[in-house]
Structures are given as C-alpha cells and as structure tokens.
Design an enzyme around this catalytic site. Structure first.
Site, PDB file in Angstrom:
ATOM      1  CB  SER A 144      40.906  43.795  35.482  1.00 53.27           C
ATOM      2  OG  SER A 144      41.172  43.248  36.015  1.00 53.27           O
ATOM      3  CG  HIS A 149      41.951  45.960  39.995  1.00 54.55           C
ATOM      4  ND1 HIS A 149      41.597  46.692  40.954  1.00 54.55           N
ATOM      5  CD2 HIS A 149      40.960  44.795  40.083  1.00 54.55           C
ATOM      6  CE1 HIS A 149      40.407  46.152  41.485  1.00 54.55           C
ATOM      7  NE2 HIS A 149      40.045  44.818  41.062  1.00 54.55           N
ATOM      8  CG  ASP A 159      40.146  41.414  39.527  1.00 48.31           C
ATOM      9  OD1 ASP A 159      39.706  41.975  40.346  1.00 48.31           O
ATOM     10  OD2 ASP A 159      39.674  41.723  38.356  1.00 48.31           O
ATOM     11  CG  MET A 191      38.840  36.522  41.503  1.00 49.94           C
ATOM     12  SD  MET A 191      37.630  35.443  40.683  1.00 49.94           S
ATOM     13  CE  MET A 191      38.477  37.740  39.891  1.00 49.94           C
ATOM     14  CG  HIS A 247      39.315  42.776  44.130  1.00 51.67           C
ATOM     15  ND1 HIS A 247      38.261  43.591  43.211  1.00 51.67           N
ATOM     16  CD2 HIS A 247      38.879  42.875  45.061  1.00 51.67           C
ATOM     17  CE1 HIS A 247      37.123  43.072  43.778  1.00 51.67           C
ATOM     18  NE2 HIS A 247      37.239  42.799  45.404  1.00 51.67           N
ATOM     19  CG  MET A 251      37.068  39.569  44.820  1.00 49.22           C
ATOM     20  SD  MET A 251      36.204  39.613  43.012  1.00 49.22           S
ATOM     21  CE  MET A 251      38.608  40.109  42.172  1.00 49.22           C
ATOM     22  CG  MET A 287      32.720  44.691  43.390  1.00 50.08           C
ATOM     23  SD  MET A 287      34.213  44.387  42.778  1.00 50.08           S
ATOM     24  CE  MET A 287      33.301  43.930  41.369  1.00 50.08           C
ATOM     25  CG  ASP A 291      36.665  45.747  39.307  1.00 53.76           C
ATOM     26  OD1 ASP A 291      36.087  45.401  37.897  1.00 53.76           O
ATOM     27  OD2 ASP A 291      37.159  44.981  40.536  1.00 53.76           O
TER      28      ASP A 291
END
Length: 224
Positions: A7, A32, A34, A36, A65, A67, A136, A174
């Site tokens: 990540s 990965h 992330d 957000m 991913h 989020m 998660m 994750d």
C-alpha cells in the site's frame, strides 16, 4: 496463490517512484492505492492525478481502493487515470449492484469492501459480480493501525461462502498485515494481502516483501 499488494499510503511520497521500483523488483504482485476523501473516512489522501503518475512508473496492476462517498461520480476518472481494479465500499453506496456493474462496464476489475463491523450479509448477494472481496481488518482511514482479531473469523466465513457458491472472487485483507498476522489470515482463506507500514516503514522494503512471500510459501501457498 498468495499475492502481496504493498500500500503506497505508507510510502515516502518524496521518493515514490523509487519506493515502487523496490517493491516491484522484490516480487510484489500489485500496488494498493488508498483513496480517501475526508468524508467517508477521516483522512484525505490522493486523487486521479497521482494514480496517473503512478501508472507511468510501474507495470504492476493498480488496485485502487475507493474509501469515498458517492464513488459512482469518480469511477470514470480513476479508470481513465490507469486503475486496473476499483474497489468500493458497500457502506458508501446505496445501490451497490448498480455501482459494481458500472465498474464492470468500464472494463476494470471489480472489488467490494466491508469495514470490520459490517457483516458479510451486506455483500453476500453481490459476490458473484466481483473479482475481489476486500475485508478491512482495521477501521479505514489511517495506516499503521493494529490488526482487529475478530476479522479472521469473517475471512473464514467468506471463504466458506465463496466455495459453497463456486464464486470466482479472491479474498483481499487490508490492515495490520505483517509477519505475525499473515499466517493467520492466509490459513483463514485470504489470497491478496495488503501491507503498508510493514513494508514501507521497514529498513529494507524490498527485503520485507520477500520475507512476506517466503512466509506464505512455507505455509504451502505459492505466489507466481
């Protein structure tokens, strides 16, 4: 087959290209990413421009991913930026079936994620639509959190559901993945392991990727 997905949330962004090169050469299977938004989770990270830049630096698949709230609005931009897999949270969209099919229509891999306290029943009926179920094992929003033990049972239950229905989706985990938690989640049925702090905060990130792969191999699982 166990796959390691470093990540980049935990990487040194001042030297991101070099950090990515290290883990790619060490045998990582995907990156990965992330994303957000400060709404769905209490943190703000990156958007499509960073994904576009990362895409230029690596041949590894980009496991993005989301989020974020209202993911449908941003799916086309992230795919255009170079995402290979897009994962959305079941908790973040009202019409989950529609969102997952929309991602598929954009010719990207499809993932669905659930937070630690969200039951598997929230995604049971869409597992036949996805390539990846992301469980998660920490509350999303920040890297470096400790692994939540009760999520192991959720992984085990998800594996049973997938096998019983012959679904063709992998289980990704994750949060808090390191040399201590890897055996437990792999034995429970996880196949894709996201690791951020364990890799990028190590003195030698490449060596850490190799170490995680070696542990998986000793368990009798083979990564290719």
């Amino acid at each position: 087959m166990i796959r390691i997905a470093p990540s980049i949330l935990s990487a040194n962004f001042a030297a991101l290209g070099e950090e990515i090169r290290k883990v790619e050469e060490a045998g990582a299977h995907m990156l990965h990413v992330d994303v957000m938004d400060g709404h769905f989770v209490p943190n703000i990270t990156i958007g499509p421009p960073v994904v576009r830049s990362v895409r230029k630096t690596t041949r590894l698949p980009l496991d993005v991913h989301l989020m974020i709230s209202d993911p449908d609005k941003y799916i086309p931009a992230f795919i255009e930026a170079g995402s290979d897999m897009l994962t959305v949270h079941a908790e973040a969209t009202v019409h989950l079936d529609r969102t997952l099919n929309f991602i598929r229509s954009q010719n990207a891999g499809v993932g669905v994620s659930i937070n630690p306290a969200t039951p598997l029943s929230a995604v049971h009926h869409v597992l036949g639509l996805v390539d990846m179920l992301l469980i998660m094992s920490v509350n999303p929003g920040f890297g470096g959190q400790p692994f939540i033990p009760y999520t192991v049972n959720k992984i085990r239950q998800a594996r049973q559901i997938i096998e019983d229905h012959h679904y063709r989706c992998a289980i990704e985990v994750d949060g808090g993945i390191d040399i201590d938690t890897l055996p437990e989640v792999v034995q429970a049925g996880a196949e894709v392991l996201v690791a951020g702090s364990a890799i990028f905060h190590a003195p030698d990130p490449a060596r850490k990727v190799k170490e995680l792969l070696e542990i998986a191999a000793r368990l009798g699982y083979h990564s290719v």
